[in-house]
Design a protein around this motif. Structure first.
Motif, PDB file in Angstrom:
ATOM      1  N   ASP A  95       9.823  42.939  13.128  1.00 32.21           N
ATOM      2  CA  ASP A  95       8.933  41.615  12.783  1.00 32.21           C
ATOM      3  C   ASP A  95      10.151  40.579  12.654  1.00 32.21           C
ATOM      4  N   VAL A  96      10.387  39.857  13.458  1.00 35.04           N
ATOM      5  CA  VAL A  96      11.486  38.932  13.671  1.00 35.04           C
ATOM      6  C   VAL A  96      10.704  37.380  13.192  1.00 35.04           C
ATOM      7  N   ALA A  97      11.747  36.781  12.170  1.00 34.60           N
ATOM      8  CA  ALA A  97      11.424  35.369  11.713  1.00 34.60           C
ATOM      9  C   ALA A  97      12.678  34.663  11.887  1.00 34.60           C
ATOM     10  N   ARG A  98      12.560  33.447  12.432  1.00 36.28           N
ATOM     11  CA  ARG A  98      13.807  32.589  12.632  1.00 36.28           C
ATOM     12  C   ARG A  98      13.518  31.427  11.590  1.00 36.28           C
ATOM     13  N   LEU A  99      14.671  31.265  10.897  1.00 32.46           N
ATOM     14  CA  LEU A  99      14.581  30.376   9.652  1.00 32.46           C
ATOM     15  C   LEU A  99      15.600  29.390   9.788  1.00 32.46           C
ATOM     16  N   THR A 100      15.529  28.269   9.122  1.00 34.91           N
ATOM     17  CA  THR A 100      16.472  27.167   8.606  1.00 34.91           C
ATOM     18  C   THR A 100      16.408  27.374   7.180  1.00 34.91           C
ATOM     19  N   ALA A 101      17.315  27.050   6.443  1.00 33.90           N
ATOM     20  CA  ALA A 101      17.841  27.005   5.078  1.00 33.90           C
ATOM     21  C   ALA A 101      18.647  26.034   4.736  1.00 33.90           C
ATOM     22  N   THR A 102      18.457  25.290   3.796  1.00 38.88           N
ATOM     23  CA  THR A 102      19.561  24.308   3.413  1.00 38.88           C
ATOM     24  C   THR A 102      20.188  24.804   2.005  1.00 38.88           C
ATOM     25  N   ASP A 103      19.861  25.741   1.454  1.00 36.76           N
ATOM     26  CA  ASP A 103      20.719  26.488   0.354  1.00 36.76           C
ATOM     27  C   ASP A 103      20.308  27.859   0.202  1.00 36.76           C
ATOM     28  N   PRO A 104      21.198  28.617  -0.457  1.00 34.13           N
ATOM     29  CA  PRO A 104      21.100  30.249  -0.425  1.00 34.13           C
ATOM     30  C   PRO A 104      19.895  30.504  -1.368  1.00 34.13           C
ATOM     31  N   GLU A 105      19.437  29.554  -2.415  1.00 36.75           N
ATOM     32  CA  GLU A 105      18.385  29.958  -3.103  1.00 36.75           C
ATOM     33  C   GLU A 105      17.169  29.795  -2.412  1.00 36.75           C
ATOM     34  N   ALA A 106      17.204  29.017  -1.307  1.00 35.09           N
ATOM     35  CA  ALA A 106      15.881  28.777  -0.924  1.00 35.09           C
ATOM     36  C   ALA A 106      15.812  30.138   0.193  1.00 35.09           C
ATOM     37  N   LEU A 107      16.671  30.454   0.699  1.00 31.68           N
ATOM     38  CA  LEU A 107      16.830  31.783   1.492  1.00 31.68           C
ATOM     39  C   LEU A 107      16.233  32.837   0.843  1.00 31.68           C
ATOM     40  N   GLU A 108      16.870  32.970  -0.639  1.00 31.57           N
ATOM     41  CA  GLU A 108      16.344  34.038  -1.568  1.00 31.57           C
ATOM     42  C   GLU A 108      14.906  34.042  -1.755  1.00 31.57           C
ATOM     43  N   GLY A 109      14.274  32.709  -1.830  1.00 34.81           N
ATOM     44  CA  GLY A 109      12.976  32.640  -1.991  1.00 34.81           C
ATOM     45  C   GLY A 109      12.217  33.451  -0.811  1.00 34.81           C
ATOM     46  N   TRP A 110      12.525  33.107   0.369  1.00 34.21           N
ATOM     47  CA  TRP A 110      11.766  33.465   1.348  1.00 34.21           C
ATOM     48  C   TRP A 110      11.943  35.236   1.370  1.00 34.21           C
ATOM     49  N   LEU A 111      13.075  35.492   1.235  1.00 29.97           N
ATOM     50  CA  LEU A 111      13.162  37.178   1.049  1.00 29.97           C
ATOM     51  C   LEU A 111      12.405  37.912  -0.044  1.00 29.97           C
ATOM     52  N   ARG A 112      12.344  37.133  -1.303  1.00 32.50           N
ATOM     53  CA  ARG A 112      11.596  37.465  -2.277  1.00 32.50           C
ATOM     54  C   ARG A 112       9.895  37.665  -1.989  1.00 32.50           C
TER      55      ARG A 112
END
Length: 362
Positions: free
Chosen positions: A139-156
């Motif tokens: 299951d592949v998602a292509r992301l953009t992120a402006t800060d690590p906390e935002a990426l952490e939110g997607w993972l959570r």
């Protein structure tokens, strides 16, 4: 077209592997037993074909790969890795030595040899899912992120936790406005742990330089090994050591994939001859890794190939040649003595001098 191959034995924390990061839930573990990546670049577009071999008890995992620009993702061809390994394999040759060693007779009673010695545009939102697709078991998602906390939110939101050390390691990519490819890895059989060799994935993205992301390897707690195979118009080399020992060339030479034939490689290079360079590098202290690998052409296209020697004792007629030295010397001495004796027998014997008889006295 450039292609590089990373083959590493990366038994480390779940979130540390050579190219990208692996994340599992708190109660699971997964180890990247082997990582194989083929990286290509034609001057404007880069591609990475990656295959992971994993083991552990995790029912699924998330793999995150930073990329400098928006990427497209599709399944890759595993045959590419088989061909690249065959091309750069060392040759084996016999090498003879004269005098006996510890493993030879008369020291250990054997005549056997010693054996083989032998790399974006910014996004308006903190996290933006710019694409999502199902590719085989992925299951592949292509992301953009402006800060690590935002990426952490997607993972959570997707059932994973971002380790603190990984969030810190990702910050340089966020500051450079890189994007990410996030892949949910799951076993083909529901309920089974994630284990074995996974199907390769192929990523493509715009890039003005050939870069292989290595920075996340600083998270590893065990030494890392990098085997880098580059296919280009010229012999290639890393621009620096990035915290490891100096890279070493294991192979360099020109290959025509259409003549061998190497079909998977020919599909990547367009049937064009390429110069293959294999580079080995060791990272005894991964925490010292301070950047990504960038590759550049060397001044000259000097060919090189690793040779693995099998050292064997020099023999003649099944007998160690060194034994012939004392035997030959003894034979020479005997022959010399015989010749001397024969010469003496043939030498004429001089008659004894005449006996002087004084005249009689008168």
């Amino acid at each position: 077209m450039l292609v590089s191959l990373q083959l590493g034995s990366l038994i480390a924390p779940a979130y540390a592997c050579g190219c990208g990061a692996m994340v599992v839930n708190r109660d699971s573990r997964v180890e990247v037993a082997r990582e194989t990546s083929a990286v290509g670049w034609d001057g404007s577009t880069e591609q990475i074909v990656m295959q992971l071999s994993v083991r552990g008890n995790a029912p699924d995992a998330a793999w995150i790969m930073p990329v400098p620009h928006r990427a497209t993702v599709e399944l890759g061809d595993a045959a590419l890795f088989t061909e690249l390994r065959a091309i750069t394999a060392p040759v084996h040759e016999d090498r003879h030595y004269f005098w006996p060693r510890d493993e030879d007779w008369p020291f250990r009673g054997s005549d056997d040899g010693a054996g083989d010695r032998a790399a974006a545009p910014g996004a308006a939102a903190p996290v933006d899912v710019v694409g999502r697709e199902r590719l085989g078991p992925f299951d592949v998602a292509r992301l953009t992120a402006t800060d690590p906390e935002a990426l952490e939110g997607w993972l959570r939101e997707n059932g994973f936790e971002l380790p603190d050390r990984l969030a810190t390691a990702l910050r340089p990519y966020v500051e450079q406005k890189w994007e990410y490819v996030a892949v949910r890895l799951a076993p083909e059989k529901r309920g089974a742990p994630l284990s074995g060799t996974l199907e390769p994935l192929r990523l493509r993205f715009a890039s003005d330089r050939l870069v292989y992301p290595m920075r996340l390897s600083e998270l590893a707690t065990t030494p890392q090994t990098l085997d880098l195979y580059v296919l280009a118009d010229h012999r290639m080399e890393p621009s620096g050591a990035i915290g490891g020992r100096p890279p070493k060339v294991a192979y360099a030479g020109r290959v025509d994939p259409a003549k061998e034939p190497y079909e998977a490689l020919a599909a990547v290079t367009g049937d064009k001859p390429v110069f293959v360079t294999a580079i080995d590098q060791y990272f005894p202290s991964p925490e010292r890794i301070d950047g990504d690998h960038e590759l550049r052409a060397t001044a000259e296209d000097t060919p090189y190939r690793t040779v693995v020697y099998r050292d064997t004792l020099l023999t003649w007629g099944g007998m160690p040649v060194w034994l012939l030295v004392p035997l030959g010397g003894a034979v020479a001495v005997v022959v010399a003595l015989l010749l001397v004796a024969r010469a003496r027998r043939r030498r004429p014997v001089a008659p004894p001098p005449p006996v002087f008889t004084p005249p009689p006295l008168r």
